[in-house]
Enzyme design. Structure first.
Site, short mmCIF file in Angstrom:
data_model
loop_
_atom_site.label_atom_id
_atom_site.label_comp_id
_atom_site.label_asym_id
_atom_site.label_seq_id
_atom_site.Cartn_x
_atom_site.Cartn_y
_atom_site.Cartn_z
N CYS A 382 -31.36 37.82 11.35
CA CYS A 382 -32.29 38.51 10.43
C CYS A 382 -31.88 39.99 10.27
O CYS A 382 -30.94 40.27 9.53
CB CYS A 382 -33.73 38.34 10.90
N HIS A 508 -34.31 32.71 11.37
CA HIS A 508 -34.50 32.82 12.82
C HIS A 508 -34.19 31.47 13.46
O HIS A 508 -35.11 30.69 13.74
CB HIS A 508 -35.95 33.20 13.12
N GLU A 510 -33.52 30.79 16.33
CA GLU A 510 -34.05 30.68 17.71
C GLU A 510 -35.36 29.89 17.78
O GLU A 510 -35.71 29.37 18.82
CB GLU A 510 -34.23 32.07 18.33
N1 GLN Z 1 -36.89 44.20 8.90
C1 GLN Z 1 -36.14 43.19 8.23
C2 GLN Z 1 -36.90 42.61 7.05
O1 GLN Z 1 -38.10 42.72 6.99
C3 GLN Z 1 -35.71 42.10 9.18
C4 GLN Z 1 -36.86 41.32 9.73
C5 GLN Z 1 -36.50 40.54 10.96
O2 GLN Z 1 -35.50 40.84 11.63
N2 GLN Z 1 -37.31 39.55 11.30
O3 GLN Z 1 -36.30 42.03 6.20
#
Ligand code: GLN
Length: 545
Positions: A382, A508, A510
């Site tokens: 992400c 994600h 994970e």
């Molecule tokens: N801050 C970034 C976004 O909002 C990544 C979010 C995250 O890592 N879950 O896109």
């Protein structure tokens, strides 16, 4: 009709209710039952999405896009089920529904009270979940410790459920502590007795006591607890500290928990399949290989902030017959001027974790630059993908000052910018791009080979994305966009060919890894880390090995 098991905790917080709930679920799944877990959380936040990971640990995202407590992660990993967003019930959600109903006039002029209106709403949510999941058994974990003011409405609701659903359909499991005290390390049962007394005061007599202990519980101790607390000796279950959390279900099985629960609830099991779980635990306890992965993130000082990443790395070790040691690195310490080769010394792979905001991003970028340049296996998750794009834009595409609009209002090259549908969104709660979304993978890429498919789905939680205006520039300089949303609008995955393993994902992964189904991306990272380690060892002079 479903059976209802309620798990409470006493004496101290962090006693392991989550792992107990998850483990009990595993024992029932081994016997072929459909289990729906639910966490009843006393906090007033509607969901965990608005909570600081330092205080509360990871925000776990379900397939249907709910931002929940990290215990749902334990449930999914141990039980191998996908939790519904309805598996997370908070005081905030309950009160929100009750107050909305009151505003609509649903209560027809009644005075709205904790009993029955709030308790009815809690019970309704538990019963509705059983129906939604067509569950044989619902296991409800009550957050907090017995004696807390906040959890009282939940305890009252589950107390009422015994009366409504009967003894044969409800079971109370209480997790408690049996400490050793004094110079002779005497085992003490008094804290357990007191905790049970406290439960009884509110009308709940536990059926099973799960006793956390550092030493085996002697039969006489079990009998003493049984006598004083009014549970049969075979329902006093030893919960010794385990070598790995995944061993806990096996301990409980050995101590008769599964059998007792099934007998007590008249759940007739035709089989009890423990083999898969036993083999997982065997590999985890005696792996042939070892590697070290650094996780660079913003919240590494709280071990629970990246719980699912830590567990995914452990899972990925299983098919590689490898224990994965994790070095946690706070991202802003990477900005301290110490060179990355020093900070990442002895590390065989790098994960750059998800995150929000400005703090530590230059540290993440520095770690990524180092991994890209020296060929250290890298997985960006992400924010980790977004920072990999920023790093590549700055150092490979010559876009000096490239950045994400999340931290700089008008960077010269906004390579990461707000998702179009996020423009104008002001409320913070549950408004990100959340939950499971499809992604198409490009044939022949590392991602496609690892997943073994060109069409995948992963869970998301973000507001920003790769700015499509820079796609061409990035690919011209050698970055491959290996995954895109089906409408081709959104970059979902990137990689760098020629590097041993350089992969970024906007999702994600994970949240989907399970010990019996380690996630392909983490498996790929650990495999590459082992290769990296062997090469590094081979390159060392003999006397240094
Ligand atoms: N801050 C970034 C976004 O909002 C990544 C979010 C995250 O890592 N879950 O896109």
């Amino acid at each position: 009709m479903a059976k209802f098991i309620f798990v409470t905790g006493g004496v101290v917080s962090s006693i392991g209710k989550g792992i107990t709930t998850a483990s009990l679920g595993r024992l029932l799944r081994n016997r072929g039952f459909t289990v729906a877990p639910v966490k009843l959380d006393p906090y007033i936040n509607v969901d965990a999405g608005t909570m600081n990971p330092f205080q509360h640990g990871e925000v776990f995202v379900t397939e249907d896009g709910a931002e929940t407590d990290l215990d749902l992660g334990h449930y999914e990993r141990f039980m191998d089920v996908n939790c519904s967003g309805n598996s997370s019930v908070t005081t905030g959600k309950v009160y929100l529904s009750v107050i909305q109903a009151e505003r609509r006039g649903d209560y027809l002029g009644a005075t709205v009270q904790v009993i029955p209106h709030v308790t009815n709403e809690i019970k309704k949510r538990i019963v509705d979940l059983a129906k939604e999941q067509e569950a044989d058994v619902v296991i409800a974990e009550i957050g907090g410790t017995v004696g807390d003011i906040e959890s009282l409405p939940f305890l009252e609701a589950i107390r009422q459920m015994r009366t409504e659903f009967g003894l044969e359909n409800t079971l109370y499991v209480h997790v408690t502590l049996v400490p050793q005290v004094g110079p002779w390390h005497e085992v003490k049962t008094k804290p357990t007795q007191h905790s049970v007394m406290q439960l009884r005061e509110i009308g709940i007599a536990p059926d099973v006591l799960v006793c956390r202990t550092e030493v085996p519980l002697a039969q006489e101790v079990k009998e003493k607890i049984s006598l004083f607390c009014g549970v049969p000796p075979e329902a006093v279950i030893e919960s010794r500290n385990a070598a790995t959390i995944y061993e806990v279900p096996l301990h409980y099985e050995n101590d008769g928990l599964g059998e007792f629960v099934c007998k007590r609830l008249s759940l007739e099991a035709t089989h009890n399949d423990l083999d898969e779980w036993k083999s997982i635990v065997k590999t985890l306890k005696s792996p042939q290989n070892q590697c070290r992965i650094a996780v660079v993130g913003k919240y590494t000082s709280n071990g629970d902030s990246y719980k699912s990443i830590a567990e995914s790395l452990i899972h990925a070790g299983i098919p590689n017959d490898c224990s994965v040691d994790i070095t946690w690195i706070e991202s802003d310490t990477m900005e301290s001027g110490r060179p990355p080769e020093e900070m990442l010394k002895g590390v065989d792979g790098l994960v750059v974790a998800p995150g929000f905001g400005e703090r530590g991003i230059e540290g993440k970028i520095e770690a990524i630059r180092y991994a890209r340049e020296i060929g250290l296996p890298f997985l960006g998750i992400c924010y980790g993908l977004q920072m990999a794009v920023v790093e590549f834009a700055r150092n490979m595409c010559g876009l000096t000052g490239a950045n994400t609009e999340e931290v700089v209002a008008n960077p010269p090259y906004p390579v990461i910018h707000l998702l179009p549908e996020q423009k104008g969104v002001a409320e913070k709660g549950a408004t990100m791009r959340l939950g499971s979304w499809p992604c198409n993978l490009v044939n022949g890429t590392i991602a496609q080979k690892l997943y073994g498919s060109t069409r995948i789905t992963e869970r998301h939680r973000h507001r920003y994305e790769v700015n499509n205006d820079f796609r061409e520039k990035l690919t011209e300089h050698g970055m491959v966009i290996s995954g895109v949303s089906p409408d081709y609008r959104l970059v979902e995955m990137i990689e760098i060919p020629g590097h041993p393993f350089f992969v970024g994902t906007q999702a994600h992964p994970e949240f989907k890894s399970r010990p019996n189904r380690p996630h392909p991306l983490f498996q790929g990272l650990v495999k590459a880390a082992l290769v990296h380690k062997r090469k590094a060892l081979a390159a060392q002079p003999v006397e240094a090995i």
